[in-house]
Design an enzyme around this catalytic site. Structure first.
Site, PDB file in Angstrom:
ATOM      1  N   HIS A 102      -8.422  75.424 -60.089  1.00  0.00           N
ATOM      2  CA  HIS A 102      -6.970  75.235 -60.097  1.00  0.00           C
ATOM      3  C   HIS A 102      -6.343  76.306 -59.203  1.00  0.00           C
ATOM      4  CE1 HIS A 102      -2.914  75.390 -62.385  1.00  0.00           C
ATOM      5  NE2 HIS A 102      -2.863  74.461 -61.440  1.00  0.00           N
ATOM      6  N   CYS A 115      -5.821  80.988 -67.812  1.00  0.00           N
ATOM      7  CA  CYS A 115      -4.540  80.952 -67.084  1.00  0.00           C
ATOM      8  C   CYS A 115      -3.718  79.710 -67.428  1.00  0.00           C
ATOM      9  CB  CYS A 115      -4.800  81.040 -65.587  1.00  0.00           C
ATOM     10  SG  CYS A 115      -5.365  82.684 -65.117  1.00  0.00           S
ATOM     11  N   HIS A 116      -4.329  78.527 -67.321  1.00  0.00           N
ATOM     12  CA  HIS A 116      -3.571  77.304 -67.599  1.00  0.00           C
ATOM     13  C   HIS A 116      -4.379  76.308 -68.426  1.00  0.00           C
ATOM     14  CE1 HIS A 116      -2.395  78.993 -63.615  1.00  0.00           C
ATOM     15  NE2 HIS A 116      -1.238  79.028 -64.222  1.00  0.00           N
ATOM     16  N   GLY A 117      -5.473  76.763 -69.000  1.00  0.00           N
ATOM     17  CA  GLY A 117      -6.173  75.954 -69.991  1.00  0.00           C
ATOM     18  C   GLY A 117      -7.212  74.967 -69.493  1.00  0.00           C
TER      19      GLY A 117
END
Ligand code: FES
Length: 198
Positions: free
Chosen positions: A126, A154-156
């Site tokens: 990502h 960070c964002h899963g």
């Protein structure tokens, strides 16, 4: 290879094993190695890095640096290998069809030369965070269907134990498998292609 090289690597693996062993039943420490041979200068230029995996236990993960990136080497259990196929329908690219993400010789279910040993660049596809190694089965925070893998804080984004990203995650593709080859049973050279492979 000189005697000094072997001694240095043994010291590293001993230290790594003791850190992981002290991390408890759930969390698994991920030691980062910045002093593997060849020299730091040669590494920065992209030189291959040889890693002794003779003391790498099943379930254990070590990190080395190659071309300025963290590269993970970990040994999968028989159960972890068997579980890979069962996850296919939940993955973006279960068959590793995106050719940029692994060498040809790792375009297989386990994304590896030998099923047991995984080599992977530890960078989320990502925005480049380093995911956390979560090899345990069904931990409370990751749910009953979790069969071990990597979780990006960070964002899963979630990945399985072959670095394959699950569907509907921020990360668009599987984590990168670098070129590598074995040098005998217990040594991996990161940055050199498997013999005879492109
Ligand atoms: S960087 Fe890993 S999910 Fe965003």
């Amino acid at each position: 290879m000189s005697q000094n090289v072997d001694t240095g690597k043994r010291r590293f693996l001993t230290a790594a094993a003791s850190v992981v062993g002290g991390a408890g039943a759930v969390a698994v420490a991920v030691p980062f190695v910045s002093s593997m041979l060849p020299s730091a200068k040669a590494q920065a230029a992209g030189a291959p890095v040889e890693v002794d995996i003779s003391q790498l236990e099943k379930g254990q993960l070590i990190t080395v640096e190659w071309q300025g990136k963290p590269v993970w080497l970990f040994r999968r259990s028989d159960e972890a290998i068997a579980n890979l196929a069962s996850l296919d329908s939940n993955l973006v690219d279960p068959d590793s069809q995106l050719a940029t993400q692994q060498p040809d010789y790792c375009q297989n279910e386990a994304r590896s030369i030998r099923d047991e040993v995984m080599v992977m660049v530890g960078v989320c596809t990502h925005l480049g965070c380093s995911p956390t190694y979560r090899p345990e089965l069904a931990p409370e925070d990751l749910g009953p269907n979790w069969k071990g893998g990597f979780f990006c804080p960070c964002h899963g984004s979630r990945y399985d134990l072959a670095g394959r990203v699950f569907l509907n995650m921020p990360a668009p593709k599987n984590m990168l498998v670098p070129p590598y080859r074995f040098n005998g049973d217990n040594s991996v050279i990161v940055g050199e292609n498997y013999e005879g492979a492109a």
